[in-house]
Design an enzyme around this catalytic site. Structure first.
Site, short mmCIF file in Angstrom:
data_model
loop_
_atom_site.label_atom_id
_atom_site.label_comp_id
_atom_site.label_asym_id
_atom_site.label_seq_id
_atom_site.Cartn_x
_atom_site.Cartn_y
_atom_site.Cartn_z
N HIS A 165 -11.85 -3.02 -6.77
CA HIS A 165 -11.00 -4.21 -6.61
C HIS A 165 -11.91 -5.34 -6.08
CE1 HIS A 165 -7.90 -6.73 -4.66
NE2 HIS A 165 -7.00 -6.09 -5.38
N ASP A 171 -12.15 2.80 0.43
CA ASP A 171 -11.01 1.91 0.22
C ASP A 171 -9.83 2.80 -0.18
OD1 ASP A 171 -9.05 0.31 -0.81
OD2 ASP A 171 -10.37 -0.94 -2.02
N GLN A 201 -5.06 2.51 -2.41
CA GLN A 201 -4.21 3.16 -3.41
C GLN A 201 -4.02 4.65 -3.15
OE1 GLN A 201 -2.45 1.64 -5.70
NE2 GLN A 201 -3.33 -0.40 -5.48
N LYS A 226 1.38 -1.29 0.88
CA LYS A 226 1.34 -0.42 -0.30
C LYS A 226 1.88 0.97 0.04
CE LYS A 226 -2.64 -2.78 -2.29
NZ LYS A 226 -2.12 -3.57 -3.41
N CYS A 256 -7.24 -7.80 -10.36
CA CYS A 256 -8.36 -8.04 -9.43
C CYS A 256 -9.53 -7.10 -9.70
CB CYS A 256 -7.91 -7.93 -7.97
SG CYS A 256 -6.74 -9.18 -7.49
N1 PLP Z 1 -8.33 -2.29 -2.78
C1 PLP Z 1 -7.54 -1.79 -3.71
C2 PLP Z 1 -7.95 -0.53 -4.43
C3 PLP Z 1 -6.32 -2.40 -4.00
O1 PLP Z 1 -5.51 -1.89 -4.92
C4 PLP Z 1 -5.96 -3.57 -3.29
C5 PLP Z 1 -4.71 -4.29 -3.61
O2 PLP Z 1 -4.22 -4.23 -4.73
C6 PLP Z 1 -6.82 -4.05 -2.31
C7 PLP Z 1 -8.00 -3.40 -2.09
C8 PLP Z 1 -6.48 -5.26 -1.50
O3 PLP Z 1 -5.37 -4.99 -0.70
P1 PLP Z 1 -4.68 -6.15 0.17
O4 PLP Z 1 -4.41 -7.27 -0.79
O5 PLP Z 1 -3.45 -5.50 0.69
O6 PLP Z 1 -5.65 -6.53 1.23
#
Ligand code: PLP
Length: 404
Positions: A121, A198, A201, A224, A362
């Site tokens: 992401h 990270d 998900q 999430k 993203c």
């Molecule tokens: N990393 C992953 C794998 C994500 O799916 C997301 C959000 O879709 C993020 C990071 C960023 O999360 P946030 O916007 O809640 O900070």
């Protein structure tokens, strides 16, 4: 709880959108909130809204206790050794930026390397690009194959004495690929590199144990995993967090301030400058309790059924190409439809009451790898049903007819 009882806890799911019962398949972007979470936020503002940590009065102590209880619940949730290894952040993005900036300033020098993957992401790309540029370090990228899996031999080749950190997504938000993070951590540690996971998900879908994983950092967002927006968690190993400089300066993160010199507070406060999202932090504990009540056995079983069923039904539709076909996947399906733009399909699905996400999610470098502008992404949660998948499949067939 039965599925019907679970769904009752999510009042938002009962509504109609464009005259059709809402089918919410955009859980990868943000999940819906159960009543326990909604009531907890309401309770805080109605009964004990107050700033934390600094007040001697009754309301402040109530709020502080609830906020710190939430930290304890999160500690148990990911099995951290200490509650002060749980740092509240604004979300996954906040946590990654904190580590990139603080770890980067302390441990990254000219010629050092940070490894990420081709399926990250943007939140797990851009902060590393920024700090690498600042420190004269280099960003290296693990390539993927056509199924959307990491090419493990290439990862092993990238690891060297120059590697200071590996920052890797546990589950791809675009394809659902589950990465072999346990093995990756072992390999990174063998050459002395640290690892950030990270888990944005993965926390909503599977039970995580930071001690078993032995990751150095793990980040996720409350929203999430059925909690509120604007809150997240950074788990970090105590000894590492102690070595790292503060990220932001301000109230709460200090021990003593004079104009000549400031000394910093201990963990976790060193990394929690300013008034946080107090109601959100407290409500996050309710989200954890709710997931525990539903149970991860149920969650994993239900989502596996939905993924298998939806994949089979989607694959039968002519012109549909699934993006990300790893055998180890979470409940996310991305696809494109020949001769159509994802945005047009998404708009037609919305008219039929179905919420999916369209676009690059993203993950623009991943879209470039597949040579597509974007995908249509359906991402399931445990409250989704097979009947909803049936309606979704019929709606896609209808959308294809309308667009051809
Ligand atoms: N990393 C992953 C794998 C994500 O799916 C997301 C959000 O879709 C993020 C990071 C960023 O999360 P946030 O916007 O809640 O900070």
């Amino acid at each position: 709880m039965t599925l019907a009882e679970i769904r009752k806890q999510f009042p938002i799911l009962e509504q109609q959108v464009n005259g059709k019962p809402l089918i919410y398949f955009d859980n990868g972007a943000t999940a819906q909130k159960p009543l326990a979470v909604i009531h907890s936020i309401d309770d805080y503002y109605q009964k004990y809204n107050s700033n934390i940590h600094r007040g001697v009065h009754h309301l402040s102590q109530l709020a502080t206790n609830r906020y710190e209880e939430s930290r304890d619940i999160l500690q148990k949730f990911v099995n951290a050794r200490k509650n002060y290894e749980i740092i509240f952040t604004a979300g996954t993005t906040g946590g990654i930026n904190l580590v990139a900036s603080s770890f980067g300033k302390k441990f990254l020098d000219k010629g050092d390397e940070v490894i990420i993957s081709a399926m990250e992401h943007h939140s797990n790309i851009v902060p590393w690009q920024m700090i690498c540029e600042e420190r004269g370090a280099n960003l290296r990228v693990i390539p993927i194959n056509d199924k959307g899996e990491l090419i493990y031999e290439e990862y092993i080749k990238l690891l060297s004495h120059r590697t200071k950190l590996v920052a890797i997504t546990h589950i791809s938000n675009t394809m659902g690929t589950i990465n072999p993070v346990r093995k990756m951590i072992v390999n990174a540690h063998e050459i002395g590199a640290k690892v950030l996971i990270d888990a944005a998900q993965s926390v909503p879908h599977m039970k995580l144990d930071v001690q078993e994983l032995d990751c150095d950092f793990l980040v996720f967002s409350a929203h999430k995993m059925f909690g509120p927006t604007g809150v997240g968690v950074l788990y970090g190993k105590e000894e590492l967090l102690n070595e790292m400089p503060p990220y932001q300066g301000g109230g709460d993160m200090i021990k003593e301030v004079t104009f000549e010199k400031t000394t910093y507070n201990c963990l976790p406060h060193k990394f929690e400058a300013g008034t946080p999202n107090i109601a959100g932090g407290i409500a996050t504990a309710e989200a954890v309790k709710f997931m525990n009540e539903v149970g991860f056995d149920f969650i994993e079983h239900q989502e596996h059924e939905l993924l298998t069923y939806a994949t089979k039904r989607l694959s039968e539709i002519e012109g549909v190409r699934i993006i990300g076909t790893s055998s180890n996947k979470a409940s996310v399906i991305s696809f494109v439809v020949a001769g159509t733009h994802p945005f047009d399909v998404g708009t037609l699905l919305d008219q039929m009451g179905i919420a999916v996400r369209t676009g690059h999610h993203c993950t623009q470098p991943l879209m470039n790898f597949f040579g597509i502008p974007g995908t249509i992404r359906a991402s399931f949660a445990f409250y989704n049903t097979k009947e909803e998948v049936d309606v979704f499949i019929a709606a896609i067939k209808k959308a294809i007819m309308m667009l051809s």
